[in-house]
Design a protein around this motif. Structure first.
Motif, PDB file in Angstrom:
ATOM      1  N   SER A  39       0.826  -1.213   0.000  1.00  0.00           N
ATOM      2  CA  SER A  39       0.000   0.000   0.000  1.00  0.00           C
ATOM      3  C   SER A  39       0.858   1.259   0.000  1.00  0.00           C
ATOM      4  N   ARG A  40       1.962   1.248   0.781  1.00  0.00           N
ATOM      5  CA  ARG A  40       2.839   2.419   0.811  1.00  0.00           C
ATOM      6  C   ARG A  40       3.563   2.579  -0.527  1.00  0.00           C
ATOM      7  N   ALA A  41       3.989   1.447  -1.106  1.00  0.00           N
ATOM      8  CA  ALA A  41       4.638   1.512  -2.422  1.00  0.00           C
ATOM      9  C   ALA A  41       3.673   2.042  -3.474  1.00  0.00           C
ATOM     10  N   MET A  42       2.399   1.623  -3.368  1.00  0.00           N
ATOM     11  CA  MET A  42       1.402   2.120  -4.311  1.00  0.00           C
ATOM     12  C   MET A  42       1.185   3.618  -4.118  1.00  0.00           C
ATOM     13  N   ALA A  43       1.126   4.055  -2.864  1.00  0.00           N
ATOM     14  CA  ALA A  43       0.937   5.482  -2.588  1.00  0.00           C
ATOM     15  C   ALA A  43       2.089   6.295  -3.158  1.00  0.00           C
ATOM     16  N   GLU A  44       3.329   5.821  -2.943  1.00  0.00           N
ATOM     17  CA  GLU A  44       4.489   6.547  -3.465  1.00  0.00           C
ATOM     18  C   GLU A  44       4.499   6.553  -4.984  1.00  0.00           C
ATOM     19  N   GLY A  45       4.130   5.405  -5.588  1.00  0.00           N
ATOM     20  CA  GLY A  45       4.098   5.333  -7.045  1.00  0.00           C
ATOM     21  C   GLY A  45       3.064   6.264  -7.639  1.00  0.00           C
ATOM     22  N   LEU A  46       1.873   6.282  -7.030  1.00  0.00           N
ATOM     23  CA  LEU A  46       0.818   7.167  -7.526  1.00  0.00           C
ATOM     24  C   LEU A  46       1.191   8.636  -7.346  1.00  0.00           C
ATOM     25  N   ALA A  47       1.781   8.956  -6.189  1.00  0.00           N
ATOM     26  CA  ALA A  47       2.130  10.350  -5.908  1.00  0.00           C
ATOM     27  C   ALA A  47       3.140  10.902  -6.912  1.00  0.00           C
ATOM     28  N   LYS A  48       4.072  10.052  -7.362  1.00  0.00           N
ATOM     29  CA  LYS A  48       5.133  10.500  -8.275  1.00  0.00           C
ATOM     30  C   LYS A  48       4.735  10.432  -9.748  1.00  0.00           C
ATOM     31  N   ALA A  49       3.639   9.730 -10.032  1.00  0.00           N
ATOM     32  CA  ALA A  49       3.269   9.490 -11.426  1.00  0.00           C
ATOM     33  C   ALA A  49       2.532  10.676 -12.024  1.00  0.00           C
ATOM     34  N   PRO A  50       2.809  10.988 -13.285  1.00  0.00           N
ATOM     35  CA  PRO A  50       1.983  11.976 -13.983  1.00  0.00           C
ATOM     36  C   PRO A  50       0.656  11.336 -14.350  1.00  0.00           C
ATOM     37  N   ARG A  51      -0.329  12.136 -14.671  1.00  0.00           N
ATOM     38  CA  ARG A  51      -1.603  11.569 -15.114  1.00  0.00           C
ATOM     39  C   ARG A  51      -1.377  10.725 -16.357  1.00  0.00           C
ATOM     40  N   GLN A  52      -1.967   9.536 -16.344  1.00  0.00           N
ATOM     41  CA  GLN A  52      -1.767   8.572 -17.416  1.00  0.00           C
ATOM     42  C   GLN A  52      -2.662   8.892 -18.611  1.00  0.00           C
ATOM     43  N   SER A  53      -2.045   9.022 -19.785  1.00  0.00           N
ATOM     44  CA  SER A  53      -2.825   9.232 -20.999  1.00  0.00           C
ATOM     45  C   SER A  53      -3.499   7.923 -21.393  1.00  0.00           C
ATOM     46  N   VAL A  54      -4.808   7.973 -21.576  1.00  0.00           N
ATOM     47  CA  VAL A  54      -5.589   6.800 -21.969  1.00  0.00           C
ATOM     48  C   VAL A  54      -6.389   7.120 -23.233  1.00  0.00           C
ATOM     49  N   ILE A  55      -6.278   6.237 -24.200  1.00  0.00           N
ATOM     50  CA  ILE A  55      -7.069   6.325 -25.430  1.00  0.00           C
ATOM     51  C   ILE A  55      -8.017   5.135 -25.442  1.00  0.00           C
ATOM     52  N   TRP A  56      -9.314   5.406 -25.451  1.00  0.00           N
ATOM     53  CA  TRP A  56     -10.322   4.347 -25.364  1.00  0.00           C
ATOM     54  C   TRP A  56     -10.960   4.182 -26.743  1.00  0.00           C
ATOM     55  N   LEU A  57     -10.834   2.981 -27.307  1.00  0.00           N
ATOM     56  CA  LEU A  57     -11.403   2.666 -28.612  1.00  0.00           C
ATOM     57  C   LEU A  57     -12.626   1.773 -28.446  1.00  0.00           C
ATOM     58  N   SER A  58     -13.696   2.086 -29.158  1.00  0.00           N
ATOM     59  CA  SER A  58     -14.928   1.299 -29.089  1.00  0.00           C
ATOM     60  C   SER A  58     -15.216   0.698 -30.461  1.00  0.00           C
ATOM     61  N   PHE A  59     -15.304  -0.636 -30.513  1.00  0.00           N
ATOM     62  CA  PHE A  59     -15.521  -1.318 -31.788  1.00  0.00           C
ATOM     63  C   PHE A  59     -16.860  -2.066 -31.771  1.00  0.00           C
ATOM     64  N   GLN A  60     -16.866  -3.383 -31.974  1.00  0.00           N
ATOM     65  CA  GLN A  60     -18.125  -4.136 -31.961  1.00  0.00           C
ATOM     66  C   GLN A  60     -18.556  -4.344 -30.517  1.00  0.00           C
ATOM     67  N   GLU A  61     -19.396  -3.464 -30.023  1.00  0.00           N
ATOM     68  CA  GLU A  61     -19.787  -3.495 -28.615  1.00  0.00           C
ATOM     69  C   GLU A  61     -21.125  -2.807 -28.443  1.00  0.00           C
ATOM     70  N   CYS A  62     -21.629  -2.803 -27.213  1.00  0.00           N
ATOM     71  CA  CYS A  62     -22.955  -2.240 -26.935  1.00  0.00           C
ATOM     72  C   CYS A  62     -22.891  -1.032 -26.013  1.00  0.00           C
ATOM     73  N   THR A  63     -21.682  -0.580 -25.666  1.00  0.00           N
ATOM     74  CA  THR A  63     -21.442   0.535 -24.748  1.00  0.00           C
ATOM     75  C   THR A  63     -21.692   0.140 -23.295  1.00  0.00           C
ATOM     76  N   GLY A  64     -21.990  -1.147 -23.055  1.00  0.00           N
ATOM     77  CA  GLY A  64     -22.227  -1.600 -21.685  1.00  0.00           C
ATOM     78  C   GLY A  64     -20.998  -1.475 -20.799  1.00  0.00           C
ATOM     79  N   CYS A  65     -19.796  -1.644 -21.390  1.00  0.00           N
ATOM     80  CA  CYS A  65     -18.573  -1.547 -20.587  1.00  0.00           C
ATOM     81  C   CYS A  65     -18.334  -0.111 -20.129  1.00  0.00           C
ATOM     82  N   THR A  66     -18.635   0.844 -21.001  1.00  0.00           N
ATOM     83  CA  THR A  66     -18.549   2.254 -20.608  1.00  0.00           C
ATOM     84  C   THR A  66     -19.586   2.568 -19.541  1.00  0.00           C
TER      85      THR A  66
END
Length: 364
Positions: A39-66
């Motif tokens: 938990s402490r390692a996770m806290a330190e990792g999150l504190a030092k990390a920049p915001r993660q760029s995420v690209i979300w692609l939607s293909f053959q789906e129903c939008t239920g996951c979103t």
């Protein structure tokens, strides 16, 4: 877009105390089944990390996951978007459209080369030149190949993206393919389910962000923290199974008493997911608790497994005899059923860790 500030700086700006952040990190660590020291390692990792760029692609789906991830409560979708990640492209949630939307995707790819995460929702049709689904004038397959080229990792959310799902069901007219079959040079994390549990999606992204690596996965590429045990292993109706007490219909006395739903087609014994522990809608309930058997939606080929209300052959073909033993033998039946179950569980676990998506694809 991420502005380069770390999560620690952003959280401090929003008035989040160190104590609250450590408590939250402890929750995330327990969610991922990590040891207390993590938990402490996770806290330190999150504190030092920049915001993660995420690209979300939607293909053959129903939008239920979103829809599912918008109902995440720890962390919430707002926490994810405003604190943990920079959601730079999402067909459903983004304000931009047309050329502006595609420009945002390309800008995020260029600015975060080698660092961004691609989340894919839905299978990819590759039949007839992949023409069955197109976005911005290109096929889903072309968009996937173009976007994952410089990604750090790929997260396939939902059974359609992980295993092909309903579009892949027989006779699979579009030749729908899971992401893992198409992306071979990047780590692919499968978070299956129809839809997947929101905390499984959010927790996995938090792990990647905190530690900069992929969590431990099972043979299907799913995080063991969420897919390491079968629903049967954690089901509160399990004691009735061990005693050979089964509901014979959805409105009989056994059903009213909360007996095991195995004979009514419950796929819990062969389905690996955290539904029985995390539950849904903020931990309120899950299908078995609501009186309906598990459909097995987080497993490959769940749509083609012979019917939702037909019992599966695992964990044991001896369920019928066990019910008779329970009537005659009382407590001894529980021991007998438990022994049969444990032997079957070993067999099921072995199958769970050795059968791969590629193996299953060969049978379809």
């Amino acid at each position: 877009m991420s502005d380069g500030r770390t999560l620690g700086q952003l959280l401090a700006q929003r008035g989040v105390s160190r104590r609250a952040f450590l408590k939250y990190s402890s929750y995330l660590a327990s969610l991922m089944a990590l040891p207390p020291a993590a938990s402490r390692a996770m806290a330190e990792g999150l504190a030092k990390a920049p915001r993660q760029s995420v690209i979300w692609l939607s293909f053959q789906e129903c939008t239920g996951c979103t829809e599912s991830i918008t109902r995440a409560h720890s962390p919430t979708l707002e926490d994810l978007i405003f604190d943990f990640i920079s959601l730079d492209y999402h067909h459903t949630l983004q304000a931009a459209s047309g050329e502006a939307a595609e420009a945002a995707r390309h800008e995020a790819m260029a600015a975060n080369k080698g660092k961004y995460i691609v989340v894919v929702d839905g299978s990819v049709p590759v039949g007839a030149g992949a023409i069955y689904s197109t976005i911005a004038g290109i096929t889903n397959q072309q968009m996937l190949e173009e976007t994952v080229k410089d990604a750090f990792a790929v997260v396939a959310v939902g059974t359609c993206a992980a295993f092909g799902g309903i579009p892949h069901a027989r006779p699979n007219p579009t030749n729908a393919m899971p992401i893992r079959r198409l992306v071979k040079d990047k780590p692919v994390i499968n978070i299956s389910g129809c839809p997947p549990i929101p905390e499984a999606m959010a927790g996995t992204l938090a792990h990647v962000l905190a530690f900069g690596n992929v969590p431990e996965l099972d043979s299907h590429g799913r995080p063991l923290a969420f897919f390491g045990d079968s629903i049967h292993d954690r089901c509160y109706r399990r004691p009735f199974y061990d005693k050979g007490q089964f509901a014979e219909s959805f409105d009989d006395d056994g059903a009213r008493k909360g007996w095991c739903l195995y004979k009514l087609g419950c796929k819990g014994p062969v389905t690996y997911n955290a539904c029985a522990t995390l539950k849904w809608n903020g931990g309120v309930s899950f299908p078995i608790q609501s009186g309906h058997g598990c459909l097995g939606c987080s497993e490959p080929h769940f749509w083609d497994m012979g019917g939702f209300y037909k019992p599966v052959s695992a964990p044991s073909d001896e369920v019928g005899p066990l019910a008779a033993i329970a009537v005659a033998g009382g407590a001894a039946a529980g021991v007998a059923a438990g022994l049969v179950h444990r032997a079957a569980k070993v067999k099921a676990k072995a199958a769970h860790t050795t059968v791969t998506v590629d193996d299953l694809e060969k049978t379809s």
